[in-house]
Motif scaffolding. Structure first.
Motif, short mmCIF file in Angstrom:
data_model
loop_
_atom_site.label_atom_id
_atom_site.label_comp_id
_atom_site.label_asym_id
_atom_site.label_seq_id
_atom_site.Cartn_x
_atom_site.Cartn_y
_atom_site.Cartn_z
N PHE A 137 1.21 -1.45 0.07
CA PHE A 137 0.14 -0.49 -0.23
C PHE A 137 0.68 1.15 0.22
N GLY A 138 1.11 2.02 -1.22
CA GLY A 138 1.61 3.65 -1.10
C GLY A 138 3.03 3.17 -1.23
N SER A 139 4.15 3.97 -0.61
CA SER A 139 5.53 3.88 -0.82
C SER A 139 6.11 3.47 0.54
N LEU A 140 5.89 3.11 1.63
CA LEU A 140 6.19 2.67 2.50
C LEU A 140 7.35 2.25 2.44
N ALA A 141 8.36 2.41 2.84
CA ALA A 141 9.44 1.10 2.64
C ALA A 141 9.72 0.71 4.16
N LEU A 142 10.47 -0.51 4.97
CA LEU A 142 10.87 -0.67 6.34
C LEU A 142 12.23 -1.96 5.47
N VAL A 143 12.98 -1.16 6.56
CA VAL A 143 14.22 -2.19 6.17
C VAL A 143 14.69 -2.79 7.45
N ARG A 144 14.88 -3.98 7.81
CA ARG A 144 14.39 -4.25 9.47
C ARG A 144 16.16 -5.82 9.11
N ALA A 145 16.50 -5.64 10.37
CA ALA A 145 17.19 -7.28 10.33
C ALA A 145 16.83 -8.69 9.72
N ASP A 146 17.88 -9.36 9.34
CA ASP A 146 17.21 -10.45 8.68
C ASP A 146 15.65 -11.33 9.02
N ASN A 147 15.65 -11.34 10.56
CA ASN A 147 14.84 -11.90 10.91
C ASN A 147 14.08 -10.95 11.91
N PRO A 148 13.02 -11.34 10.97
CA PRO A 148 11.07 -9.96 11.89
C PRO A 148 11.08 -10.58 13.35
N GLY A 149 10.94 -9.26 13.54
CA GLY A 149 10.60 -9.77 15.16
C GLY A 149 11.71 -10.20 15.93
N ALA A 150 12.61 -10.70 15.72
CA ALA A 150 13.88 -11.10 16.80
C ALA A 150 13.79 -10.34 17.56
N LEU A 151 14.34 -8.85 16.53
CA LEU A 151 14.71 -8.23 17.88
C LEU A 151 13.63 -7.17 18.12
N LEU A 152 14.16 -5.74 18.96
CA LEU A 152 13.08 -5.34 19.18
C LEU A 152 12.68 -3.70 18.14
N GLY A 153 13.79 -3.80 17.78
CA GLY A 153 13.58 -2.42 16.72
C GLY A 153 15.44 -1.89 16.26
N THR A 154 14.98 -1.58 15.19
CA THR A 154 16.73 -1.21 14.12
C THR A 154 18.11 -0.87 15.30
N ASP A 155 17.88 -0.01 16.60
CA ASP A 155 18.90 -0.28 17.78
C ASP A 155 19.28 -1.20 17.92
N ASP A 156 18.28 -1.68 18.18
CA ASP A 156 18.38 -3.74 18.63
C ASP A 156 19.80 -3.79 18.05
N ALA A 157 18.82 -4.75 16.65
CA ALA A 157 19.56 -5.18 16.07
C ALA A 157 20.76 -4.29 15.51
N GLN A 158 21.04 -3.23 15.95
CA GLN A 158 22.62 -3.29 15.88
C GLN A 158 23.14 -3.58 16.80
N ALA A 159 22.44 -2.91 17.86
CA ALA A 159 23.39 -3.19 18.73
C ALA A 159 24.03 -4.82 18.96
N GLU A 160 22.97 -5.73 18.41
CA GLU A 160 23.13 -7.06 19.08
C GLU A 160 23.95 -7.55 17.41
N GLY A 161 24.73 -6.47 16.52
CA GLY A 161 25.73 -7.00 15.69
C GLY A 161 24.51 -8.01 14.32
N GLU A 162 23.54 -7.40 14.61
CA GLU A 162 22.94 -7.95 13.36
C GLU A 162 22.33 -7.20 12.02
N LEU A 163 22.95 -5.75 12.30
CA LEU A 163 22.55 -4.94 11.81
C LEU A 163 23.67 -3.83 10.73
N ASP A 164 24.60 -3.31 10.27
CA ASP A 164 25.71 -3.02 10.22
C ASP A 164 24.65 -1.84 9.52
#
Length: 87
Positions: free
Chosen positions: A9-36
Motif C-alpha cells: 500500500f503506497g510507497s512505504l518501506a521497512l528496513v530491518r534485520a533478516d529475522n523479523p520480530g526477533a529484535l526490538l527494532g533497528t537500534d536493537d539489531a545494530q547493538a546485537e550486531g545483526e544490522l550494520d
C-alpha cells in the motif's frame, strides 16, 4: 544483513534485520550486531531514491485501530498487518 520490505500500500518501506520480530527494532539489531550501520544507511538511501518512505519496524508493532479489511485470523491487528500483510 539488511532486508527491505516494500508495502503493498503506497510507497512505504521497512528496513530491518533478516529475522523479523526477533529484535526490538533497528537500534536493537545494530547493538546485537545483526544490522550494520553502513549497510543500513546505504539501503535507506537507495529506498529513498526509489521514492519510498522508510519507517521503523517498532512503529509497525503498534495496534491498528482503524477500520479495514484485515484477514479474520488477525485478532489484534498491528500496522504491520495493515501495510505489509501477514504471514
Amino acid at each position: 544483513m539488511a532486508v527491505v520490505c516494500v508495502s503493498r500500500f503506497g510507497s512505504l518501506a521497512l528496513v530491518r534485520a533478516d529475522n523479523p520480530g526477533a529484535l526490538l527494532g533497528t537500534d536493537d539489531a545494530q547493538a546485537e550486531g545483526e544490522l550494520d550501520g553502513a549497510d543500513l544507511a546505504k539501503v535507506n538511501r537507495a529506498s529513498a531514491e526509489l521514492g519510498h518512505v522508510v519507517i521503523a519496524e517498532e512503529l509497525l508493532e503498534c495496534d491498528y485501530r482503524a477500520p479495514g479489511r484485515l484477514p479474520s485470523h488477525v485478532r489484534q491487528p498491528a500496522w504491520w498487518a495493515r501495510f505489509f500483510g501477514t504471514f
